[in-house]
Design a protein around this motif. Structure first.
Motif, short mmCIF file in Angstrom:
data_model
loop_
_atom_site.label_atom_id
_atom_site.label_comp_id
_atom_site.label_asym_id
_atom_site.label_seq_id
_atom_site.Cartn_x
_atom_site.Cartn_y
_atom_site.Cartn_z
N HIS A 15 0.82 -1.22 0.00
CA HIS A 15 0.00 0.00 0.00
C HIS A 15 0.85 1.26 0.00
CE1 HIS A 15 -3.15 -2.92 0.96
NE2 HIS A 15 -3.98 -2.01 0.50
N HIS A 16 1.99 1.24 0.70
CA HIS A 16 2.90 2.40 0.64
C HIS A 16 3.39 2.63 -0.79
CE1 HIS A 16 4.27 2.86 5.12
NE2 HIS A 16 3.11 3.45 4.86
N VAL A 17 3.86 1.58 -1.43
CA VAL A 17 4.36 1.70 -2.80
C VAL A 17 3.25 2.17 -3.73
CG1 VAL A 17 5.28 0.40 -4.76
CG2 VAL A 17 6.20 0.00 -2.48
N SER A 18 2.05 1.66 -3.55
CA SER A 18 0.92 2.06 -4.39
C SER A 18 0.61 3.54 -4.22
CB SER A 18 -0.32 1.21 -4.05
OG SER A 18 -0.11 -0.15 -4.39
N GLU A 19 0.70 4.03 -3.00
CA GLU A 19 0.44 5.46 -2.77
C GLU A 19 1.48 6.33 -3.48
OE1 GLU A 19 -2.07 7.08 -1.43
OE2 GLU A 19 -3.16 5.24 -0.95
N LEU A 20 2.72 5.87 -3.53
CA LEU A 20 3.75 6.62 -4.25
C LEU A 20 3.46 6.64 -5.75
CD1 LEU A 20 6.94 5.38 -2.38
CD2 LEU A 20 5.93 7.66 -2.28
N TRP A 21 3.05 5.51 -6.32
CA TRP A 21 2.70 5.47 -7.74
C TRP A 21 1.49 6.35 -8.00
CZ3 TRP A 21 6.17 4.46 -10.99
CH2 TRP A 21 7.07 3.41 -10.84
N LEU A 22 0.49 6.33 -7.10
CA LEU A 22 -0.69 7.16 -7.28
C LEU A 22 -0.31 8.65 -7.28
CD1 LEU A 22 -3.22 5.27 -4.98
CD2 LEU A 22 -3.43 5.54 -7.46
N ASP A 23 0.62 9.01 -6.39
CA ASP A 23 1.07 10.40 -6.35
C ASP A 23 1.71 10.80 -7.66
OD1 ASP A 23 1.75 12.89 -4.69
OD2 ASP A 23 3.75 12.26 -5.37
N LEU A 41 1.09 -0.32 -10.60
CA LEU A 41 0.02 -0.41 -9.60
C LEU A 41 -0.72 -1.74 -9.72
CD1 LEU A 41 -1.34 3.23 -9.82
CD2 LEU A 41 -0.74 2.08 -7.69
N THR A 42 -1.00 -2.14 -10.94
CA THR A 42 -1.72 -3.39 -11.16
C THR A 42 -0.86 -4.59 -10.77
OG1 THR A 42 -3.01 -2.41 -12.96
CG2 THR A 42 -2.91 -4.81 -12.88
N ALA A 43 0.43 -4.52 -11.08
CA ALA A 43 1.34 -5.62 -10.74
C ALA A 43 1.44 -5.82 -9.24
CB ALA A 43 2.72 -5.37 -11.34
N ALA A 44 1.22 -4.77 -8.47
CA ALA A 44 1.33 -4.88 -7.01
C ALA A 44 0.32 -5.87 -6.43
CB ALA A 44 1.15 -3.51 -6.36
N TRP A 45 -0.83 -6.00 -7.09
CA TRP A 45 -1.84 -6.94 -6.59
C TRP A 45 -1.32 -8.36 -6.60
CZ3 TRP A 45 -4.98 -4.51 -3.79
CH2 TRP A 45 -5.57 -3.31 -4.17
N SER A 46 -0.48 -8.71 -7.59
CA SER A 46 0.04 -10.08 -7.67
C SER A 46 0.94 -10.39 -6.48
CB SER A 46 0.79 -10.30 -8.99
OG SER A 46 1.94 -9.48 -9.05
N VAL A 47 1.61 -9.37 -5.95
CA VAL A 47 2.42 -9.58 -4.75
C VAL A 47 1.52 -9.78 -3.54
CG1 VAL A 47 4.26 -8.64 -3.31
CG2 VAL A 47 4.23 -8.13 -5.75
N LEU A 48 0.48 -8.95 -3.45
CA LEU A 48 -0.43 -9.04 -2.31
C LEU A 48 -1.19 -10.37 -2.31
CD1 LEU A 48 -1.14 -7.27 0.10
CD2 LEU A 48 -3.09 -6.40 -1.19
#
Length: 289
Positions: A62-70, A105-112
């Motif tokens: 979620h931290h990494v995703s927030e950085l990409w969203l920013d 961002l989409t790839a992050a879901w595969s880690v989660l």
């Protein structure tokens, strides 16, 4: 005969050793990598509330995703500033960067998804009603892209620093609104009711807007920049849908059809969100050509 001192077999003269010896090693008075990126503060933001092993994974994603969203917000805003000034070429680069960030961002879901339901239940109760539904970064992306609902800003009313920019963006044109203004400026027939619509609501499909896009797609040589812009916007929405779909499947895989921690119906809410269409005429034009 070769000199053994310069032979690759001699580790004292290897390129790797030579490069290491030339590297800057004293950062007493220099800015180091960690100092520049403030790595201590970044890693220090990881504050799990439990001893569960997978909570660190959950926070990291979620931290990494927030950085990409920013980054997505910054690139969208920059592109929109140029579009509002009538510039069409440079925004394409910025929108391309948005597309690439969306892929991350989409790839992050595969880690989660490596976290099982049993793993998640070890710490889920610790963060109470906190939820990605309350992500100001994600909400800003939605607003800039044109998915607008004033009710969704209510979770931010306790934070004027977050609510203010979100509310301002809600009352300003979306990236698609600005694109339609460009079409009008190029002489294409965009009705006043579309150009002057209330920006706090979503854009609805309009037959005259579709007709304008048909003109662009039937004469791409004349309207090449508008055509490229349309296709790039479609890339953005395509990736936006992919992110939402992967969010849905991750939630279904992790908690099934339980209610979300933020009070929504969870998977049911996310499934309904998949039906949102940001740029309807750009999808419909393919059928009408």
């Amino acid at each position: 005969m070769s000199d053994s001192a310069s032979s690759p077999a001699n580790p004292a003269a290897s390129p790797e050793r030579d490069a290491t010896e030339r590297a800057h090693l004293d950062f007493t008075r220099r800015l180091s990598y960690g100092d520049y990126l403030r790595v201590d503060a970044l890693l220090g933001a990881h504050q799990p509330l439990t001893g569960a092993h997978d909570e660190h994974l959950f926070i990291t994603v979620h931290h990494v995703s927030e950085l990409w969203l920013d980054l997505v917000v910054r690139e969208l805003r920059a592109a929109m500033d140029l579009l509002s000034a009538g510039v069409t070429d440079t925004p394409l680069k910025m929108l391309s960067r948005v597309v690439r960030a969306q892929e991350q961002l989409t790839a992050a879901w595969s880690v989660l998804k490596t976290m099982t339901p049993a793993d998640y239940l070890q710490f889920r109760g610790s963060f109470g009603e906190a939820s990605g539904f309350q992500s100001a970064g994600y909400r800003m992306v939605e607003i800039l892209l044109g998915n607008r609902n004033p009710t969704l800003l209510r979770p931010f009313t306790h934070r004027p620093d977050l609510y203010g920019p979100l509310d301002a963006a809600l009352h300003a044109p979306s990236v698609y609104d600005l694109t339609l203004r460009l079409l009008a400026a190029r002489g294409l027939a965009i009705p006043a009711e579309v150009l002057e619509r209330d920006p706090t609501g979503p854009h609805g499909e309009h037959p005259e807007v579709l007709a304008a896009w048909l003109t662009v797609y039937r004469d791409t040589e004349r309207y090449w920049d508008l055509y490229e812009l349309a296709e790039k916007l479609l890339d953005v929405e395509d990736n936006f849908r992919a992110w939402r779909f992967n969010h849905l499947t991750t939630v279904e895989r992790t908690i099934g059809f339980k209610a979300g921690s933020g009070g929504t119906s969870g998977a049911g809410y996310l499934r309904r969100a998949l039906s949102v269409v940001l740029f309807p005429e750009l999808w419909q034009v393919r059928t009408s050509l």
